[in-house]
Design an enzyme around this catalytic site. Structure first.
Site, PDB file in Angstrom:
ATOM      1  N   ARG A 177     -10.747 -11.896  -0.200  1.00  0.00           N
ATOM      2  CA  ARG A 177     -11.260 -12.544  -0.644  1.00  0.00           C
ATOM      3  C   ARG A 177     -10.846 -13.822  -0.671  1.00  0.00           C
ATOM      4  O   ARG A 177     -11.605 -14.625  -0.904  1.00  0.00           O
ATOM      5  CB  ARG A 177     -11.495 -11.508  -2.090  1.00  0.00           C
ATOM      6  CG  ARG A 177     -10.416 -12.031  -2.451  1.00  0.00           C
ATOM      7  CD  ARG A 177     -10.819 -10.804  -3.908  1.00  0.00           C
ATOM      8  NE  ARG A 177     -11.031  -9.494  -4.100  1.00  0.00           N
ATOM      9  CZ  ARG A 177     -11.249  -8.461  -5.110  1.00  0.00           C
ATOM     10  NH1 ARG A 177     -11.392  -8.956  -5.939  1.00  0.00           N
ATOM     11  NH2 ARG A 177     -11.033  -7.119  -4.301  1.00  0.00           N
ATOM     12  N   LYS A 201       1.049  -1.090   0.234  1.00  0.00           N
ATOM     13  CA  LYS A 201       0.150   0.017  -0.216  1.00  0.00           C
ATOM     14  C   LYS A 201       1.188   1.703  -0.025  1.00  0.00           C
ATOM     15  O   LYS A 201       1.694   0.869   0.258  1.00  0.00           O
ATOM     16  CB  LYS A 201      -1.149   0.178   1.030  1.00  0.00           C
ATOM     17  CG  LYS A 201      -1.830  -1.285   1.600  1.00  0.00           C
ATOM     18  CD  LYS A 201      -2.279  -1.558   2.149  1.00  0.00           C
ATOM     19  CE  LYS A 201      -4.063  -1.813   2.460  1.00  0.00           C
ATOM     20  NZ  LYS A 201      -4.824  -2.008   1.563  1.00  0.00           N
ATOM     21  N   ASP A 258      -8.786  -4.042   8.333  1.00  0.00           N
ATOM     22  CA  ASP A 258      -9.544  -5.186   7.399  1.00  0.00           C
ATOM     23  C   ASP A 258     -10.420  -6.439   8.723  1.00  0.00           C
ATOM     24  O   ASP A 258     -10.281  -7.610   7.977  1.00  0.00           O
ATOM     25  CB  ASP A 258      -8.518  -4.943   6.418  1.00  0.00           C
ATOM     26  CG  ASP A 258      -8.373  -4.301   5.878  1.00  0.00           C
ATOM     27  OD1 ASP A 258      -8.744  -3.335   5.368  1.00  0.00           O
ATOM     28  OD2 ASP A 258      -8.180  -4.773   4.648  1.00  0.00           O
TER      29      ASP A 258
END
Length: 503
Positions: A323, A249, A260
């Site tokens: 995910r 990032k 998160d």
């Protein structure tokens, strides 16, 4: 429209309002709406609330517009609407007459008693309403406030976990939080972690967290009451810190990466409150815990992982690790836990705030009925959601890979990126799966300013409130059964698709 016309239209007969201005002997001033006839002389009456004596002077306002209620202040500072209605004390919280009718906007002189004007105010607005427009005040009052206390404590639990920095909330620390909740509920969690994840085929969770000092883990809390007819699984993405991995990032985007884990925190809080309130169906809370860090063992772009579904995934963005972990947990719930309904919740995309804003989470599901139910649950709980585009036939190609079954990130960021993140989850569960799966992308609603909101706890409890043995949760739930009169929310009688019916 004049107030009198409104009353006639609603009640079907002419009405006369008598505006009563009163000066009470204990020092409180009241103005109340009474049906009846005009009286010229003051009368002495007793308040139905406190028993105090009063002298009242009434003025007939007939069909005129005006303010129809006023505040009352007792000695002690408690303010409440006057409860006099022909000597009968109404239910607490209800206006004495027709709460749905709004006050007129025309101004008129305040009534006077003994030359002293009596202050009038606008009648309070109608109370909160459910998704069908029905006022909550007309529903049966709950017997206790235990539900509200449990929900509030669970929301604070979720917010505290999200606010805690990774130095104090590693995967080890998160597992300890899970064990403490399990101990409180009398449930022993099952845990798979470290190299055992790799051996059992959880390539997504293991691939995301294998470079961190604290090993990744899959933890499950299970509640299996007698008489349960359905199995529900809540899957939480718990990336305790997401550096982005080797797809690092930017320096301005790194602060806040501790959030998160908000999906797993919400699942833990909701599971705690649901079990405490007597959840009547089989309920599993699945936590996919990992720290997406950098190290010699970190997953690289171009690496191919084999997830628990058996599908191979080419990693083209290591920052999209949530995910991968969530897909492993969802497939585990469908295959091993035999779940009928799966809800996956987590911070899946940075684009969620662009698509649905700071207050609404993105919602994707394979059921149109459940989509409507989720939106209603969001409105009644305050944890808002908004549906995303569900067209797998158009968007699943975004994950096309020449080297594996699929990639983990879209090839075109501008093509329904949030919807594609949910489709990644659906692709591993299987688009032909007979159950219901729901994906909630809640990156932005998980925090406000620099603090966590505990988003997701109230949403899950409201969505599945009908499965709880608690009047308050049932009141805010959008779901129901034929026996409850909610036929529109149920499958036809005798349907073989048990997994499709709403709770």
């Amino acid at each position: 429209m004049r107030l009198g016309h409104l009353l006639q239209k609603r009640c079907g007969q002419p009405l006369r309002l008598v505006l009563t201005s009163s000066v009470w002997e204990d020092g409180c001033c009241r103005t109340c709406v009474l049906p009846g006839t005009w009286r010229k002389k003051p009368t002495r009456e007793t308040c139905a609330d406190c028993g105090a004596a009063r002298t009242s002077a009434q003025t007939d306002v007939g069909q005129s517009q005006g303010q129809v209620t006023a505040p009352s202040t007792r000695a002690g500072g408690v303010r409440e609407a006057c409860s006099l209605r022909l000597g009968v004390r109404p239910r607490p919280g209800l206006s004495p007459l027709l709460p749905e009718v709004g006050a007129g906007k025309a101004r008129r002189a305040a009534p006077r008693h003994g030359g002293v004007p009596v202050r009038e105010t606008r009648r309070p607005a109608p109370g909160p309403r459910d998704a069908d427009g029905k006022c909550f005040r007309s529903l049966p009052a709950p017997a206790s406030s235990d539900c509200l206390s449990n929900v509030a404590e669970s929301i604070r639990l979720a917010a505290r976990i999200v606010d805690t920095p990774c130095s104090e909330m590693s995967t080890d620390d998160f597992l300890q939080e899970i064990r403490e909740v399990g101990s409180e509920l009398g449930i022993v969690p099952s845990v798979v972690r470290g190299e055992e994840l790799h051996k059992k085929g959880f390539g997504g969770i293991y691939g995301v967290g294998k470079a961190a000092r604290s090993p990744p883990a899959l933890a499950v809390l299970s509640h299996a009451p007698e008489g349960a007819t359905q199995t529900i699984a809540w899957i939480g993405s718990g990336i305790v810190y997401n550096t982005g991995g080797l797809t690092l990032k930017a320096k301005t985007l790194m602060p806040g990466a501790k959030r998160d884990c908000a999906g797993a925190a919400a699942v833990l809080g909701a599971f705690r409150a649901a079990v405490k309130q007597g959840f009547k169906e089989n309920l599993h809370a699945v936590f996919c815990l990992a720290e997406n860090s950098i190290g010699p063992k970190a997953t690289r772009p171009d690496d191919i992982l084999r997830l628990y579904s058996g599908k191979t995934v080419e990693v083209n963005n290591t920052d999209a690790g949530g995910r991968l972990a969530l897909a492993d947990g969802a497939v585990y719930a469908s295959r091993d836990l035999k779940a009928d309904i799966i809800v996956g919740i987590g911070n899946l995309t940075a684009a969620q705030g662009v698509v649905t804003g700071r207050y609404h989470a993105g919602l994707l599901t394979n059921s149109a009925e459940w989509e409507k139910a989720c939106v209603r649950a969001g409105r009644t709980s305050g944890d808002l959601v908004h549906p995303l585009v569900f067209t797998p036939e158009l968007h699943i190609s975004e994950f096309s890979s020449a080297m594996a079954d699929m990639k983990n990130f879209v090839s075109d960021r501008s093509n329904a990126q949030c919807s594609c993140a949910g489709l990644f989850l659906g692709a591993h569960i299987g688009f032909n799966w007979s159950g219901v799966w729901i994906d909630v992308d809640m990156g932005c609603p998980a925090y406000s300013g620099d603090r966590a909101t505990g988003y997701g706890v109230a949403f899950l409890l409201a969505l599945f409130g009908q499965a709880a043995d608690d009047a308050e949760l049932q009141m805010v739930s959008p779901l129901g059964s034929v026996a409850d009169g909610h036929v529109e929310n149920c499958e036809p009688a005798g349907s073989a698709l048990k997994r499709k019916r709403l709770v």
